[in-house]
Design a protein around this motif. Structure first.
Motif, PDB file in Angstrom:
ATOM      1  N   PRO A   1       0.804  -1.231   0.000  1.00 59.83           N
ATOM      2  CA  PRO A   1       0.000   0.000   0.000  1.00 59.83           C
ATOM      3  C   PRO A   1       0.835   1.278   0.000  1.00 59.83           C
ATOM      4  CG  PRO A   1      -0.956  -1.585   1.503  1.00 59.83           C
ATOM      5  CD  PRO A   1       0.358  -2.160   1.045  1.00 59.83           C
ATOM      6  N   SER A   2       1.914   1.294   0.792  1.00 59.15           N
ATOM      7  CA  SER A   2       2.711   2.520   0.887  1.00 59.15           C
ATOM      8  C   SER A   2       3.416   2.837  -0.433  1.00 59.15           C
ATOM      9  CB  SER A   2       3.740   2.398   2.012  1.00 59.15           C
ATOM     10  OG  SER A   2       4.641   1.326   1.763  1.00 59.15           O
ATOM     11  N   GLU A   3       3.648   1.818  -1.274  1.00 63.21           N
ATOM     12  CA  GLU A   3       4.294   2.050  -2.565  1.00 63.21           C
ATOM     13  C   GLU A   3       3.342   2.702  -3.555  1.00 63.21           C
ATOM     14  OE1 GLU A   3       7.449  -1.684  -2.489  1.00 63.21           O
ATOM     15  OE2 GLU A   3       5.526  -1.915  -3.496  1.00 63.21           O
TER      16      GLU A   3
ATOM     17  N   PHE B   1       0.110   4.310  -2.365  1.00 59.32           N
ATOM     18  CA  PHE B   1      -0.655   5.401  -1.767  1.00 59.32           C
ATOM     19  C   PHE B   1       0.159   6.295  -0.849  1.00 59.32           C
ATOM     20  CE2 PHE B   1      -3.534   1.770  -2.438  1.00 59.32           C
ATOM     21  CZ  PHE B   1      -4.358   2.326  -3.381  1.00 59.32           C
ATOM     22  N   GLY B   2       1.449   5.993  -0.664  1.00 60.14           N
ATOM     23  CA  GLY B   2       2.286   6.862   0.147  1.00 60.14           C
ATOM     24  C   GLY B   2       2.586   6.302   1.528  1.00 60.14           C
ATOM     25  N   GLU B   3       3.517   6.964   2.195  1.00 57.37           N
ATOM     26  CA  GLU B   3       4.019   6.496   3.482  1.00 57.37           C
ATOM     27  C   GLU B   3       2.948   6.442   4.568  1.00 57.37           C
ATOM     28  OE1 GLU B   3       7.196   5.380   4.394  1.00 57.37           O
ATOM     29  OE2 GLU B   3       7.308   5.235   2.215  1.00 57.37           O
ATOM     30  N   THR B   4       1.842   7.160   4.384  1.00 56.49           N
ATOM     31  CA  THR B   4       0.806   7.165   5.415  1.00 56.49           C
ATOM     32  C   THR B   4       0.187   5.781   5.604  1.00 56.49           C
ATOM     33  OG1 THR B   4      -0.850   7.831   3.765  1.00 56.49           O
ATOM     34  CG2 THR B   4       0.203   9.584   5.046  1.00 56.49           C
ATOM     35  N   LEU B   5       0.346   4.882   4.623  1.00 54.08           N
ATOM     36  CA  LEU B   5      -0.214   3.532   4.732  1.00 54.08           C
ATOM     37  C   LEU B   5       0.854   2.484   5.029  1.00 54.08           C
ATOM     38  CD1 LEU B   5      -2.968   3.238   1.978  1.00 54.08           C
ATOM     39  CD2 LEU B   5      -3.198   3.764   4.384  1.00 54.08           C
ATOM     40  N   LYS B   6       2.018   2.909   5.465  1.00 47.36           N
ATOM     41  CA  LYS B   6       3.101   1.961   5.704  1.00 47.36           C
ATOM     42  C   LYS B   6       2.736   0.935   6.768  1.00 47.36           C
ATOM     43  CE  LYS B   6       8.120   1.851   5.777  1.00 47.36           C
ATOM     44  NZ  LYS B   6       8.159   1.294   4.417  1.00 47.36           N
ATOM     45  N   ASP B   7       1.901   1.329   7.738  1.00 44.54           N
ATOM     46  CA  ASP B   7       1.514   0.396   8.798  1.00 44.54           C
ATOM     47  C   ASP B   7       0.568  -0.695   8.298  1.00 44.54           C
ATOM     48  OD1 ASP B   7      -0.589   2.126   8.355  1.00 44.54           O
ATOM     49  OD2 ASP B   7      -1.213   2.185  10.459  1.00 44.54           O
TER      50      ASP B   7
ATOM     51  N   GLU C   1       1.775  -5.027   5.569  1.00 39.14           N
ATOM     52  CA  GLU C   1       1.721  -6.473   5.766  1.00 39.14           C
ATOM     53  C   GLU C   1       0.297  -7.010   5.742  1.00 39.14           C
ATOM     54  OE1 GLU C   1       4.496  -8.198   5.664  1.00 39.14           O
ATOM     55  OE2 GLU C   1       5.472  -6.250   5.402  1.00 39.14           O
ATOM     56  N   ASN C   2      -0.674  -6.129   5.644  1.00 38.39           N
ATOM     57  CA  ASN C   2      -2.079  -6.556   5.715  1.00 38.39           C
ATOM     58  C   ASN C   2      -2.812  -6.418   4.384  1.00 38.39           C
ATOM     59  OD1 ASN C   2      -1.564  -4.876   8.594  1.00 38.39           O
ATOM     60  ND2 ASN C   2      -2.227  -6.997   8.759  1.00 38.39           N
ATOM     61  N   TRP C   3      -2.078  -6.091   3.340  1.00 38.56           N
ATOM     62  CA  TRP C   3      -2.668  -5.903   2.004  1.00 38.56           C
ATOM     63  C   TRP C   3      -1.705  -6.520   1.010  1.00 38.56           C
ATOM     64  CZ3 TRP C   3      -1.476  -3.251  -2.583  1.00 38.56           C
ATOM     65  CH2 TRP C   3      -2.542  -2.912  -3.418  1.00 38.56           C
ATOM     66  N   LYS C   4      -2.104  -7.636   0.402  1.00 41.42           N
ATOM     67  CA  LYS C   4      -1.165  -8.391  -0.432  1.00 41.42           C
ATOM     68  C   LYS C   4      -1.683  -8.484  -1.869  1.00 41.42           C
ATOM     69  CE  LYS C   4       0.892 -10.971   3.360  1.00 41.42           C
ATOM     70  NZ  LYS C   4       0.235 -10.202   4.429  1.00 41.42           N
ATOM     71  N   TYR C   5      -0.759  -8.348  -2.811  1.00 41.49           N
ATOM     72  CA  TYR C   5      -1.073  -8.176  -4.230  1.00 41.49           C
ATOM     73  C   TYR C   5      -0.303  -9.226  -5.016  1.00 41.49           C
ATOM     74  CZ  TYR C   5      -2.129  -5.018  -8.220  1.00 41.49           C
ATOM     75  OH  TYR C   5      -2.591  -4.435  -9.377  1.00 41.49           O
ATOM     76  N   TYR C   6      -0.920 -10.410  -5.251  1.00 41.30           N
ATOM     77  CA  TYR C   6      -0.237 -11.537  -5.876  1.00 41.30           C
ATOM     78  C   TYR C   6      -0.468 -11.526  -7.386  1.00 41.30           C
ATOM     79  CZ  TYR C   6       0.082 -13.214  -1.070  1.00 41.30           C
ATOM     80  OH  TYR C   6       0.346 -13.332   0.272  1.00 41.30           O
TER      81      TYR C   6
END
Length: 281
Positions: A105-107, A109-115, A118-123
């Protein structure tokens, strides 16, 4: 950057001039108009084109399978083969094999979603016409199903399994232009999950397909206690003709109109293409 003496580009354009002459019903004029609009738009928006609308085709947030025969055929294939896709996904989970997710997500939508990384996976399964090694080895039956769908697919798009774990919220954003539609096939669809596109909220259902235009502002969330899993597929807008698809493929591939992560750039490139087209139509 384009080279004005590129024989491949020049030959392609002259061949398409002949194609347009032989098949005037192909609506190549809409493509020419789009290039003119792109050139004007990029000159006034620092190269960003997320709000660009391809002329002459329906532009709305949500699409139904019954809207077009092509979407109905697409949906029928997915429904017919859904159990195979679902079973391969479950087998992958049971195998506990690891695939490195394509994005975090952070890649996007930005650093605000860095936390939430590990909870959003894109296979990733398929991208720009090619299957990934992981797909070929772990999802061979799904690969066969996708192969049947190729006539409908947007060749510069993706097919991917997306996992949203509990608590993940993706903020409002837009992608690409309206020449493609996004399909979400529900695989694991708990309650308290949803997606909003153009102000209208819908929910996923297991084995059902949702179609939307991702050039509209959209957002998604999982407020449940379990994973939400969908298979995302990018397909062409159903109102584009074969001639337009051919023209768009050449433009996207040879004229550097899109970057890898969507969005348009290269004002000089679009101006060059605009000048070449003036000599052809």
């Amino acid at each position: 950057m384009l080279q004005s003496n590129s024989p491949q580009i020049t030959l392609s354009l002259w061949l398409l001039k002949l194609l347009n002459f032989l098949y005037p019903q192909g609506n190549a004029h809409r493509f020419q108009e789009s290039i003119n609009l792109i050139s004007q738009h990029t000159a006034n928006s620092n190269g960003k084109i997320s709000d660009f609308v391809y002329p002459g085709i329906t532009y709305k947030p949500w699409y139904e399978a019954d809207d077009y025969n092509s979407l109905k055929q697409f949906t029928n294939i997915l429904k017919q083969d859904f159990s195979t896709i679902e079973n391969e996904w479950q087998a992958f989970l049971a195998s506990k094999k690891n695939i490195v997710p394509r994005y975090k997500p952070s890649e996007i939508f930005g650093e605000t979603l860095k936390d939430q990384d590990e909870n959003w996976k894109y296979y990733l399964i398929w991208r720009q016409g090619k299957f990934t090694d992981a797909a070929l080895s772990m999802f061979p039956k799904t690969v066969n199903i996708v192969t049947k769908l190729k006539p409908f697919l947007y060749p510069f798009g993706e097919i991917v399994f997306i996992v949203m774990e509990p608590g993940v919220v993706l903020p409002p954003h837009t992608d690409d232009i309206n020449i493609s539609l996004t399909c979400h096939l529900g695989i694991e669809t708990p309650e308290d999950c949803g997606i909003k596109v153009g102000g209208e909220t819908r929910k996923w259902s297991r084995g059902e397909a949702l179609f939307f235009d991702n050039s509209f502002i959209h957002e998604a969330w999982n407020k449940s206690q379990s994973n939400r899993v969908v298979m995302l597929l990018d397909l062409y807008h159903p109102e584009l003709t074969k001639v337009e698809k051919t023209l768009l493929q050449i433009a996207l591939k040879y004229f550097n109109l899109t970057g890898e992560e969507a969005g348009y750039h290269g004002v000089k490139d679009t101006k060059y293409l605009q000048e070449k087209l003036k000599n052809l139509y």
